[in-house]
Design a protein around this motif. Structure first.
Motif, PDB file in Angstrom:
ATOM      1  N   ALA A 319       0.817  -1.216   0.000  1.00  0.00           N
ATOM      2  CA  ALA A 319       0.000   0.000   0.000  1.00  0.00           C
ATOM      3  C   ALA A 319       0.847   1.261   0.000  1.00  0.00           C
ATOM      4  O   ALA A 319       0.329   2.359  -0.282  1.00  0.00           O
ATOM      5  CB  ALA A 319      -0.938  -0.002   1.207  1.00  0.00           C
ATOM      6  N   TRP A 325      -1.990   0.911  -5.927  1.00  0.00           N
ATOM      7  CA  TRP A 325      -3.271   1.620  -5.980  1.00  0.00           C
ATOM      8  C   TRP A 325      -3.786   1.734  -7.400  1.00  0.00           C
ATOM      9  O   TRP A 325      -5.007   1.703  -7.630  1.00  0.00           O
ATOM     10  CB  TRP A 325      -3.128   3.002  -5.340  1.00  0.00           C
ATOM     11  CG  TRP A 325      -2.851   2.915  -3.880  1.00  0.00           C
ATOM     12  CD1 TRP A 325      -1.673   3.138  -3.251  1.00  0.00           C
ATOM     13  CD2 TRP A 325      -3.790   2.537  -2.870  1.00  0.00           C
ATOM     14  NE1 TRP A 325      -1.803   2.934  -1.888  1.00  0.00           N
ATOM     15  CE2 TRP A 325      -3.100   2.563  -1.631  1.00  0.00           C
ATOM     16  CE3 TRP A 325      -5.131   2.175  -2.870  1.00  0.00           C
ATOM     17  CZ2 TRP A 325      -3.710   2.237  -0.431  1.00  0.00           C
ATOM     18  CZ3 TRP A 325      -5.739   1.858  -1.676  1.00  0.00           C
ATOM     19  CH2 TRP A 325      -5.040   1.891  -0.475  1.00  0.00           C
ATOM     20  N   TRP A 453      -5.047  -9.295  -2.803  1.00  0.00           N
ATOM     21  CA  TRP A 453      -5.659  -8.041  -2.341  1.00  0.00           C
ATOM     22  C   TRP A 453      -6.192  -7.210  -3.502  1.00  0.00           C
ATOM     23  O   TRP A 453      -7.228  -6.539  -3.372  1.00  0.00           O
ATOM     24  CB  TRP A 453      -4.641  -7.233  -1.541  1.00  0.00           C
ATOM     25  CG  TRP A 453      -4.360  -7.818  -0.190  1.00  0.00           C
ATOM     26  CD1 TRP A 453      -3.220  -8.424   0.223  1.00  0.00           C
ATOM     27  CD2 TRP A 453      -5.268  -7.871   0.909  1.00  0.00           C
ATOM     28  NE1 TRP A 453      -3.353  -8.849   1.518  1.00  0.00           N
ATOM     29  CE2 TRP A 453      -4.601  -8.517   1.962  1.00  0.00           C
ATOM     30  CE3 TRP A 453      -6.574  -7.440   1.110  1.00  0.00           C
ATOM     31  CZ2 TRP A 453      -5.209  -8.738   3.195  1.00  0.00           C
ATOM     32  CZ3 TRP A 453      -7.176  -7.658   2.330  1.00  0.00           C
ATOM     33  CH2 TRP A 453      -6.491  -8.298   3.358  1.00  0.00           C
TER      34      TRP A 453
END
Length: 514
Positions: A319, A325, A453
């Motif tokens: 992250a 992202w 994820w």
């Protein structure tokens, strides 16, 4: 000539005394050869007896010994002796071999994933029937679907940890029972919160615990070779299940209302449980086998207790990077424009234009057929072209097709609608291979967890649009604004894919400690 005395004592070499007392000459060399032949026959007779005794114990070893003895003693049989031809044996390569247990495990996994496709196919068919019977808004029904989709994605990173800790068989069996419970209890529901609890929470947790992580864990444990083939087969199982169950469930909803369809899903989940419990095993070592294609026996690893902690650690580490992202954002739009939009709202949107539910569901099932073709072709393209450009092309074409969809929805199925279904099926999960390739490029050994994820973001995006699409239908009276907004999101995803920076394998983020 005086005969020799009646005794062989003084008989010269090479002579013998006849019964009548005369002298008989013989060839010493011939005598020695006859004695040697008799000795050889006795030895061969004894060897044949020993060979007959060992024949039942080890036929292959006996055949090899016989062949070696024949090569070492080519004069075993006399020229005038008739040698019996050996009985023909089946070549070793053509002997019947037992099917490896790994393929039975893969078959059970395939059937289970097909059932999971049925659990995910039903929500889109229930929006109109539940709205008509209970008066619930489409936004409320969409909220239950969104919870289901979100949990399906968020459970995946932890499902593998549960399987490492408690075993594949236990986790999958419990997940099927939870799905059957959640789907079956909807038959008696009277309030909207019961829909959120049963179909959102229970079915979402159950289906998320045995989908993506289930197939990956089975492939890694049971197969050393043919992993690509097995992965492709198990990936195609989801599309196959959609093709099988969507027409059946849509017919049940239209002919017998929605409750028989919910009961069918519950019974399908329970029917798989015995096969999982009897045929599925956690590891090849549980049945004393080597993984398929492995030359060595692999011991079963001990239960892992830190896998969930590592998944969270990798999430926080990734992250802090920009590509994560961008990948998560593009994949969230992918989920929004597929599972959240088309899979959830296509059938009710087509029904708004007068198309029968069965016809709309059949079109949605056809998407599953071309889904398999598009995924394989996208993998081939990913090996040869830049993954960023492929993603940009996929999302741009998807956005354009969504802008034309409101013009194609009619009471009957026309050729332009068939073209849209074929194209959307080819593009449905074509984004997966290039997204996975970018995860490998950016995050190295942690790429599998990072992709988990990123896949969770896919389901979160699907959940948001599943809820927002229902709200938009309640407020605007149609889905037109939803199609246009989704097309704009796909255009944004195309731009996001192009700005992901290129990173060499030597600069990849190092793996987090286990």
């Amino acid at each position: 000539m005086r005969p020799w005395p009646d005794s062989s004592e003084g008989c010269p070499s090479g002579h013998s005394i006849r019964p009548d007392g005369g002298l008989m000459l013989i060839d010493v060399t011939q005598t020695d050869r006859l004695n040697e032949t008799a000795s050889k026959k006795a030895d061969l007779h004894e060897a044949d007896l020993n060979e007959a005794d060992l024949n039942e114990a080890d036929p292959d070893q006996t055949a090899r010994d016989r062949a070696a003895r024949d090569r070492a003693a080519p004069d075993r049989a006399a020229p005038d002796q008739v040698v019996e031809a050996p009985r023909p044996r089946r070549p070793r390569g053509q002997r019947r071999r037992r099917i490896h247990r790994a393929w039975f495990v893969a078959a059970v996994t395939f059937v289970t994933i097909i059932g999971a496709a049925a659990f995910r196919s039903l929500p889109g068919l229930l929006i109109d029937p539940l709205h008509q019977e209970f008066g619930w808004s489409r936004g409320t029904i969409g909220l239950a679907v969104s919870i289901n989709l979100a949990l399906y994605g968020l459970t995946a990173p932890f499902a593998a940890a549960l399987m490492d800790r408690f075993g594949i068989r236990r986790v999958v069996a419990v997940a099927l029972v939870v799905i059957a419970l959640g789907s079956g209890l909807t038959v008696w529901m009277q309030s909207a919160w019961q829909l959120l609890l049963c179909w959102g929470l229970l079915v979402g947790l159950g289906s998320g615990s045995m989908a993506l992580a289930f197939a990956a864990t089975v492939t890694n444990r049971w197969f050393t070779t043919r992993k690509g083939l097995v992965t492709g087969i198990l990936t195609a199982a989801s599309a196959s299940g959609q093709l099988i169950f969507l027409p059946l469930l849509s017919w049940l909803v239209e002919a017998h209302q929605w409750r028989p369809a919910a009961v069918t899903v519950a019974l399908a989940a329970l029917a798989v449980v015995p096969f999982v419990w009897l045929l599925l095993r956690d590891h090849p070592a549980d049945v004393g086998l080597k993984p398929y294609g492995s030359e060595e026996f692999v011991e079963k690893p001990p239960p892992v207790t830190g896998a969930a902690r590592r998944a969270v650690t990798v999430l926080f580490k990734a992250a802090r990077t920009g590509p994560f992202w961008l990948l998560a954002g593009t994949f969230a739009i992918c989920g929004a424009s597929t599972n959240g939009l088309i899979q959830t709202h296509f059938v009710p949107a087509a029904h708004d234009h007068g198309m029968p539910i069965t016809a709309a569901a059949s079109l949605l099932a056809v998407i599953g057929v071309f889904d398999v073709v598009g995924t394989i072709a996208s993998g081939w393209f990913t090996d040869r072209f830049d993954a960023r450009r492929l993603l940009a092309v996929y999302y741009a074409l998807r956005g354009v097709s969504l802008l034309f969809l409101p013009l194609l929805l009619q009471a009957t199925v026309q050729p332009p609608m068939i073209f849209f279904i074929v194209f959307y099926g080819l593009d449905w999960v074509a984004t997966v291979p290039p997204t996975l390739a970018l995860c490998r490029e950016q995050y190295g050994d942690d790429s599998a967890i990072v992709f988990g994820w990123v896949l969770a973001s896919h389901q979160v995006g699907a959940a948001v649009v599943a809820f927002a699409g229902g709200v938009a239908r309640d407020n605007f009276g149609s889905y037109d604004v939803v199609w246009v907004a989704s097309g704009a999101l796909c255009a944004a995803a195309a731009l996001m894919a192009l700005v992901i920076r290129r990173r060499g394998a030597d600069e990849a983020t190092p793996a987090a400690p286990a």
